[in-house]
Design a protein around this motif. Structure first.
Motif: not given
Length: 122
Positions: A74-77, A106-111, A117-118
Motif C-alpha cells: 500500500d502506498f499513500e498518495v 484506495f484503488r488496486v493495481y497490478a505491477d 498494490f494499492c
C-alpha cells in the motif's frame, strides 16, 4: 521485548531489474544491484523493498481467493489522479478502480510482474 527488527519486504519476480525500476520510478529512492537476481530499493522514509528472481513466479488473479496473493503493498498518495497516471504510464494494470465516489479511499493495481498494490488516499 521484541526479538526481531524489520529489514525489508522481498518481492519474487521474473525480472528483478525491471520491477525494481518500476517501483523506483513510482516511489523514488535509491536502487542498488546486489546481483542479476537481487535488487534493493531504499525508498524515502527508510523503507527497503527487495526484488529477487523467481523464474516461475505466477501473479495472483485478483480478487480470487483460490490463488492467494500472499501480500500486497500500500502506498499513500495526496493526489490520486496524478499517482494513478504515473503508475499507469510505468506499466501498472488497473485491477479495481471503483473507489465508491472517493468514499473507499484506495484503488488496486497490478505491477508489471502482476503483484497487486494499492494507491491509498493520504
Amino acid at each position: 521485548m521484541p526479538v526481531a527488527t524489520y529489514c525489508l519486504v522481498a518481492v519474487d519476480c521474473p525480472d528483478p531489474a525491471a520491477l525494481a525500476g518500476f517501483y523506483a520510478a513510482l516511489l523514488g529512492g535509491d536502487l542498488k544491484q546486489d546481483s542479476d537476481d537481487w535488487y534493493d530499493l531504499y525508498a524515502p522514509g527508510g523503507h527497503r523493498i527487495a526484488f529477487q528472481r523467481a523464474e516461475d513466479q505466477q501473479p495472483p488473479q485478483w480478487p480470487r481467493g483460490d490463488n492467494s496473493q500472499q501480500l500486497h503493498l500500500d502506498f499513500e498518495v495526496t493526489d490520486m489522479s496524478a499517482a494513478e497516471s504515473l503508475a499507469l504510464s510505468l506499466g501498472a494494470v488497473p485491477l479495481d478502480l471503483d473507489d465508491q465516489d472517493g468514499q473507499r479511499g484506495f484503488r488496486v493495481y497490478a505491477d508489471p510482474a502482476g503483484h497487486p498494490f494499492c494507491l491509498c488516499r493520504a
